[in-house]
Motif scaffolding. Structure first.
Motif, PDB file in Angstrom:
ATOM      1  N   ILE A   1       0.840  -1.205   0.000  1.00 48.44           N
ATOM      2  CA  ILE A   1       0.000   0.000   0.000  1.00 48.44           C
ATOM      3  C   ILE A   1       0.870   1.248   0.000  1.00 48.44           C
ATOM      4  O   ILE A   1       0.626   2.198  -0.755  1.00 48.44           O
ATOM      5  N   MET A   2       1.905   1.255   0.815  1.00 51.51           N
ATOM      6  CA  MET A   2       2.799   2.408   0.880  1.00 51.51           C
ATOM      7  C   MET A   2       3.540   2.606  -0.443  1.00 51.51           C
ATOM      8  O   MET A   2       3.743   3.737  -0.881  1.00 51.51           O
ATOM      9  N   ARG A   3       3.943   1.518  -1.078  1.00 52.83           N
ATOM     10  CA  ARG A   3       4.615   1.632  -2.381  1.00 52.83           C
ATOM     11  C   ARG A   3       3.694   2.300  -3.379  1.00 52.83           C
ATOM     12  O   ARG A   3       4.088   3.209  -4.108  1.00 52.83           O
ATOM     13  N   PHE A   4       2.443   1.876  -3.425  1.00 52.07           N
ATOM     14  CA  PHE A   4       1.467   2.450  -4.332  1.00 52.07           C
ATOM     15  C   PHE A   4       1.294   3.941  -4.063  1.00 52.07           C
ATOM     16  O   PHE A   4       1.337   4.764  -4.981  1.00 52.07           O
ATOM     17  N   LEU A   5       1.133   4.302  -2.794  1.00 51.96           N
ATOM     18  CA  LEU A   5       0.907   5.705  -2.434  1.00 51.96           C
ATOM     19  C   LEU A   5       2.121   6.578  -2.732  1.00 51.96           C
ATOM     20  O   LEU A   5       2.005   7.643  -3.346  1.00 51.96           O
ATOM     21  N   VAL A   6       3.303   6.149  -2.300  1.00 51.18           N
ATOM     22  CA  VAL A   6       4.522   6.943  -2.492  1.00 51.18           C
ATOM     23  C   VAL A   6       4.875   7.044  -3.974  1.00 51.18           C
ATOM     24  O   VAL A   6       5.193   8.131  -4.477  1.00 51.18           O
ATOM     25  N   SER A   7       4.802   5.935  -4.676  1.00 47.51           N
ATOM     26  CA  SER A   7       5.154   5.935  -6.097  1.00 47.51           C
ATOM     27  C   SER A   7       4.213   6.830  -6.902  1.00 47.51           C
ATOM     28  O   SER A   7       4.662   7.627  -7.731  1.00 47.51           O
ATOM     29  N   ASN A   8       2.925   6.718  -6.658  1.00 46.32           N
ATOM     30  CA  ASN A   8       1.963   7.550  -7.395  1.00 46.32           C
ATOM     31  C   ASN A   8       2.078   9.022  -7.012  1.00 46.32           C
ATOM     32  O   ASN A   8       2.015   9.889  -7.885  1.00 46.32           O
ATOM     33  N   TRP A   9       2.255   9.316  -5.744  1.00 46.62           N
ATOM     34  CA  TRP A   9       2.384  10.711  -5.309  1.00 46.62           C
ATOM     35  C   TRP A   9       3.612  11.343  -5.969  1.00 46.62           C
ATOM     36  O   TRP A   9       3.555  12.456  -6.490  1.00 46.62           O
ATOM     37  N   THR A  10       4.724  10.612  -5.952  1.00 48.41           N
ATOM     38  CA  THR A  10       5.959  11.123  -6.546  1.00 48.41           C
ATOM     39  C   THR A  10       5.790  11.357  -8.042  1.00 48.41           C
ATOM     40  O   THR A  10       6.180  12.403  -8.565  1.00 48.41           O
ATOM     41  N   ALA A  11       5.207  10.394  -8.725  1.00 48.91           N
ATOM     42  CA  ALA A  11       5.016  10.520 -10.173  1.00 48.91           C
ATOM     43  C   ALA A  11       4.090  11.687 -10.524  1.00 48.91           C
ATOM     44  O   ALA A  11       4.270  12.337 -11.554  1.00 48.91           O
ATOM     45  N   GLU A  12       3.112  11.969  -9.664  1.00 50.65           N
ATOM     46  CA  GLU A  12       2.189  13.077  -9.914  1.00 50.65           C
ATOM     47  C   GLU A  12       2.829  14.443  -9.658  1.00 50.65           C
ATOM     48  O   GLU A  12       2.439  15.428 -10.263  1.00 50.65           O
ATOM     49  N   HIS A  13       3.796  14.498  -8.754  1.00 47.64           N
ATOM     50  CA  HIS A  13       4.361  15.777  -8.342  1.00 47.64           C
ATOM     51  C   HIS A  13       5.720  16.112  -8.956  1.00 47.64           C
ATOM     52  O   HIS A  13       6.190  17.234  -8.828  1.00 47.64           O
ATOM     53  N   PHE A  14       6.364  15.138  -9.595  1.00 46.33           N
ATOM     54  CA  PHE A  14       7.673  15.367 -10.188  1.00 46.33           C
ATOM     55  C   PHE A  14       7.680  14.815 -11.610  1.00 46.33           C
ATOM     56  O   PHE A  14       7.601  13.608 -11.802  1.00 46.33           O
ATOM     57  N   VAL A  15       7.794  15.687 -12.572  1.00 44.03           N
ATOM     58  CA  VAL A  15       7.837  15.278 -13.973  1.00 44.03           C
ATOM     59  C   VAL A  15       9.248  14.780 -14.279  1.00 44.03           C
ATOM     60  O   VAL A  15      10.236  15.431 -13.933  1.00 44.03           O
ATOM     61  N   SER A  16       9.332  13.627 -14.929  1.00 41.65           N
ATOM     62  CA  SER A  16      10.641  13.051 -15.214  1.00 41.65           C
ATOM     63  C   SER A  16      10.555  12.154 -16.441  1.00 41.65           C
ATOM     64  O   SER A  16       9.511  11.568 -16.727  1.00 41.65           O
TER      65      SER A  16
END
Length: 134
Positions: free
Chosen positions: A15-30
């Motif tokens: 659950i934490m992987r899903f939340l952290v990974s998605n939050w990061t991808a939404e807030h940092f363009v790469s």
């Protein structure tokens, strides 16, 4: 009983992987999969930290299993990381694929070393305080 600890840790880690990974991808363009890089880096740091703490303290086997095999096993994403590199290479984005491979390994190793060092520092400080109180 260890299976219960591993399962509980795994559920929380996933659950934490899903939340952290998605939050990061939404807030940092790469151009690389920044969410996976983030969870693998954080996971490497935490594993280095927990491994060192586990070696130098009397942490129970259940706690070790919950945190390392369970939580961090589900939180980090080596299989996803490998597939993402393959996709970048298949898309002809060779530079990005190789950069992602290189930076993931270097940053992961650095994070694990930082985790080991952080745990060793705080454990040594704790031991010094105990000795000075005696």
């Amino acid at each position: 009983m260890l299976f219960v600890y591993i399962g509980l840790g795994g559920a929380i880690g996933a659950i934490m992987r899903f939340l952290v990974s998605n939050w990061t991808a939404e807030h940092f363009v790469s151009a690389i999969p920044i969410g996976t890089l983030t969870v693998n880096t954080v996971g490497s740091f935490l594993l280095g930290l927990l491994y060192t703490v586990g070696l130098q303290t009397n942490v129970s086997d259940g706690t070790k299993a919950l945190l390392t095999v369970g939580f961090l096993g589900a939180f980090t994403t080596f299989s996803t990381f490998s597939n993402e590199i393959l996709v970048l290479l298949e898309q002809g984005r060779i530079k990005y694929g190789l950069f992602y491979l290189f930076i993931s390994i270097v940053v992961g190793l650095a994070a694990a070393a930082l985790g080991h060092g952080t745990a060793s520092f705080f454990l040594a400080s704790s031991k010094q305080k105990e000795q000075s109180n005696d």
